[in-house]
Write a protein that holds these residues in place. Structure first.
Motif, PDB file in Angstrom:
ATOM      1  N   GLU A 118       2.076   4.261   6.232  1.00 19.21           N
ATOM      2  CA  GLU A 118       3.283   4.776   6.603  1.00 19.21           C
ATOM      3  C   GLU A 118       3.420   4.721   8.173  1.00 19.21           C
ATOM      4  O   GLU A 118       4.620   4.677   8.508  1.00 19.21           O
ATOM      5  CB  GLU A 118       2.958   6.272   6.120  1.00 19.21           C
ATOM      6  CG  GLU A 118       2.882   6.625   4.633  1.00 19.21           C
ATOM      7  CD  GLU A 118       4.013   6.256   4.015  1.00 19.21           C
ATOM      8  OE1 GLU A 118       5.267   6.295   4.643  1.00 19.21           O
ATOM      9  OE2 GLU A 118       4.230   6.140   2.741  1.00 19.21           O
ATOM     10  N   MET A 167      -1.512   6.163  -5.580  1.00 16.72           N
ATOM     11  CA  MET A 167      -2.903   6.720  -4.867  1.00 16.72           C
ATOM     12  C   MET A 167      -3.940   6.296  -5.735  1.00 16.72           C
ATOM     13  O   MET A 167      -4.996   5.779  -5.304  1.00 16.72           O
ATOM     14  CB  MET A 167      -2.815   8.169  -4.397  1.00 16.72           C
ATOM     15  CG  MET A 167      -4.146   8.374  -3.732  1.00 16.72           C
ATOM     16  SD  MET A 167      -3.979   7.760  -2.064  1.00 16.72           S
ATOM     17  CE  MET A 167      -2.700   8.937  -1.158  1.00 16.72           C
ATOM     18  N   LEU A 213      -4.864   2.507  -5.787  1.00 16.74           N
ATOM     19  CA  LEU A 213      -5.277   2.008  -4.479  1.00 16.74           C
ATOM     20  C   LEU A 213      -6.717   2.469  -4.317  1.00 16.74           C
ATOM     21  O   LEU A 213      -7.710   1.800  -4.038  1.00 16.74           O
ATOM     22  CB  LEU A 213      -4.557   2.844  -3.151  1.00 16.74           C
ATOM     23  CG  LEU A 213      -4.964   2.519  -1.880  1.00 16.74           C
ATOM     24  CD1 LEU A 213      -4.997   0.799  -1.773  1.00 16.74           C
ATOM     25  CD2 LEU A 213      -4.133   3.062  -0.907  1.00 16.74           C
ATOM     26  N   LYS A 264      -3.075   4.885   3.073  1.00 11.35           N
ATOM     27  CA  LYS A 264      -1.850   5.187   3.149  1.00 11.35           C
ATOM     28  C   LYS A 264      -1.188   5.707   4.174  1.00 11.35           C
ATOM     29  O   LYS A 264      -0.046   5.197   4.624  1.00 11.35           O
ATOM     30  CB  LYS A 264      -1.729   6.375   1.883  1.00 11.35           C
ATOM     31  CG  LYS A 264      -1.745   5.801   0.528  1.00 11.35           C
ATOM     32  CD  LYS A 264      -0.397   5.492  -0.054  1.00 11.35           C
ATOM     33  CE  LYS A 264      -0.540   5.274  -1.438  1.00 11.35           C
ATOM     34  NZ  LYS A 264       0.775   4.716  -2.063  1.00 11.35           N
ATOM     35  N   ARG A 302      -6.348   7.316   0.840  1.00 15.19           N
ATOM     36  CA  ARG A 302      -5.390   8.099   1.501  1.00 15.19           C
ATOM     37  C   ARG A 302      -5.508   8.037   3.041  1.00 15.19           C
ATOM     38  O   ARG A 302      -3.955   7.899   3.670  1.00 15.19           O
ATOM     39  CB  ARG A 302      -5.950   9.751   1.536  1.00 15.19           C
ATOM     40  CG  ARG A 302      -5.129  10.862   2.557  1.00 15.19           C
ATOM     41  CD  ARG A 302      -5.736  12.352   2.257  1.00 15.19           C
ATOM     42  NE  ARG A 302      -5.021  12.955   3.253  1.00 15.19           N
ATOM     43  CZ  ARG A 302      -5.338  14.198   3.595  1.00 15.19           C
ATOM     44  NH1 ARG A 302      -6.385  14.672   3.138  1.00 15.19           N
ATOM     45  NH2 ARG A 302      -4.583  15.015   4.404  1.00 15.19           N
ATOM     46  N   ILE A 351       0.655  -1.003  -0.214  1.00 15.08           N
ATOM     47  CA  ILE A 351      -0.093  -0.008   0.032  1.00 15.08           C
ATOM     48  C   ILE A 351       1.013   1.328   0.005  1.00 15.08           C
ATOM     49  O   ILE A 351       0.674   2.227  -0.590  1.00 15.08           O
ATOM     50  CB  ILE A 351      -0.954  -0.009   1.373  1.00 15.08           C
ATOM     51  CG1 ILE A 351      -2.066  -1.035   1.043  1.00 15.08           C
ATOM     52  CG2 ILE A 351      -1.421   1.311   1.300  1.00 15.08           C
ATOM     53  CD1 ILE A 351      -3.017  -1.109   1.868  1.00 15.08           C
ATOM     54  N   ARG A 352       1.782   1.095   0.941  1.00 21.64           N
ATOM     55  CA  ARG A 352       2.680   2.492   0.654  1.00 21.64           C
ATOM     56  C   ARG A 352       3.370   2.727  -0.769  1.00 21.64           C
ATOM     57  O   ARG A 352       3.378   3.865  -1.215  1.00 21.64           O
ATOM     58  CB  ARG A 352       3.839   2.029   1.658  1.00 21.64           C
ATOM     59  CG  ARG A 352       3.680   2.321   3.066  1.00 21.64           C
ATOM     60  CD  ARG A 352       5.193   2.267   3.785  1.00 21.64           C
ATOM     61  NE  ARG A 352       6.018   1.189   3.775  1.00 21.64           N
ATOM     62  CZ  ARG A 352       5.723   0.233   4.847  1.00 21.64           C
ATOM     63  NH1 ARG A 352       4.624   0.353   5.789  1.00 21.64           N
ATOM     64  NH2 ARG A 352       6.295  -0.728   4.710  1.00 21.64           N
ATOM     65  N   ASP A 353       3.719   1.474  -1.598  1.00 24.85           N
ATOM     66  CA  ASP A 353       4.457   1.499  -2.746  1.00 24.85           C
ATOM     67  C   ASP A 353       3.321   2.053  -3.853  1.00 24.85           C
ATOM     68  O   ASP A 353       3.697   2.311  -5.135  1.00 24.85           O
ATOM     69  CB  ASP A 353       5.196   0.461  -3.261  1.00 24.85           C
ATOM     70  CG  ASP A 353       6.208   0.297  -2.046  1.00 24.85           C
ATOM     71  OD1 ASP A 353       6.693   1.306  -1.581  1.00 24.85           O
ATOM     72  OD2 ASP A 353       6.917  -0.908  -1.944  1.00 24.85           O
TER      73      ASP A 353
END
Length: 239
Positions: free
Chosen positions: A105, A80, A83, A101, A98, A75-77
């Protein structure tokens, strides 16, 4: 296990709350809730279920699983926009992308190792969760309860609606007031809190709806089924 709440309520309310739990359990059985194959999946579900039916949340989670993206690092990589497309079925997809994310993080600060977080006192861990974008009290407490097995009672719309109809309300009508109603009057046991919340959700979805199905309700002896006809009994603390 470190807790941050002391049971200080009234014996009669404790008996009433336990009695309601027992009747719901006898009616529905053990719920095996919260569904999720991994702790991270439960965390994702807690965010996606905001303002969404669970069936739509399952579709979004299935999208992530099918793409091999149901992990904090993935999900970090992920861009947006990609996702957002995957979580589209859960609604408010841009905002929820968001939020996911932000959750990923935050986990990255701990190298995605939940055991590092599990050592934190409940009050500190709750505050950290509340500082994540998109995580409010209900979401943070669902994560604390179902992921970290902390005895924290989750308050949602189903809980407020049911107990108002039963005539049991806290002196202060906000999240903390409702949470105190249960945590001041019930033993602080993870299993009890998890099952009680799950049973309330089941009952709220199936029977105690906005238009209640009173003839099918296992709590009909305690409840008129007419919210406007029920006089609240403020037993959660001083008035």
């Amino acid at each position: 296990m470190v807790t941050y709440w002391t049971m200080t309520g009234k014996p009669e309310l404790r008996r009433e709350l336990i009695g309601i739990h027992n009747k719901l359990l006898a009616c529905y059985g053990v719920q095996h809730w919260w569904p999720g194959e991994t702790p991270f999946e439960i965390m994702v579900g807690a965010i996606l279920t905001q303002s969404a039916a669970w069936g739509n949340v399952e579709k979004a989670i299935t999208n992530l699983k099918s793409a091999g993206k149901l992990s904090p690092s993935a999900i970090r990589d992920m861009p947006m926009v990609d996702l957002a497309k995957m979580v589209y079925p859960s609604g408010y997809y841009n905002a929820k992308a968001r939020k996911l994310k932000a959750l990923a993080e935050w986990l990255g600060k701990y190298k995605d190792d939940l055991s590092r977080l599990d050592r934190s006192p409940t009050v500190d861990l709750r505050q950290e969760l509340l500082e994540i974008y998109g995580v409010g009290p209900e979401t943070s407490d669902a994560i604390l309860l179902y992921v970290f097995k902390r005895p924290v009672f989750v308050i949602d719309a189903y809980t407020r609606r049911l107990f108002r109809r039963l005539g049991v309300e806290p002196p202060v009508d906000n999240y903390d007031g409702w949470q105190a109603l249960f945590m001041d009057n019930l033993p602080h046991e993870f299993e009890l809190f998890a099952e009680y919340h799950a049973l309330i959700v089941k009952h709220g979805k199936d029977i105690c709806r906005k238009s209640p199905q009173c003839t099918e309700c296992c709590l009909s002896n305690e409840c008129s089924g007419k919210p406007s006809a029920t006089k609240p009994v403020h037993l959660g603390g001083p008035t």
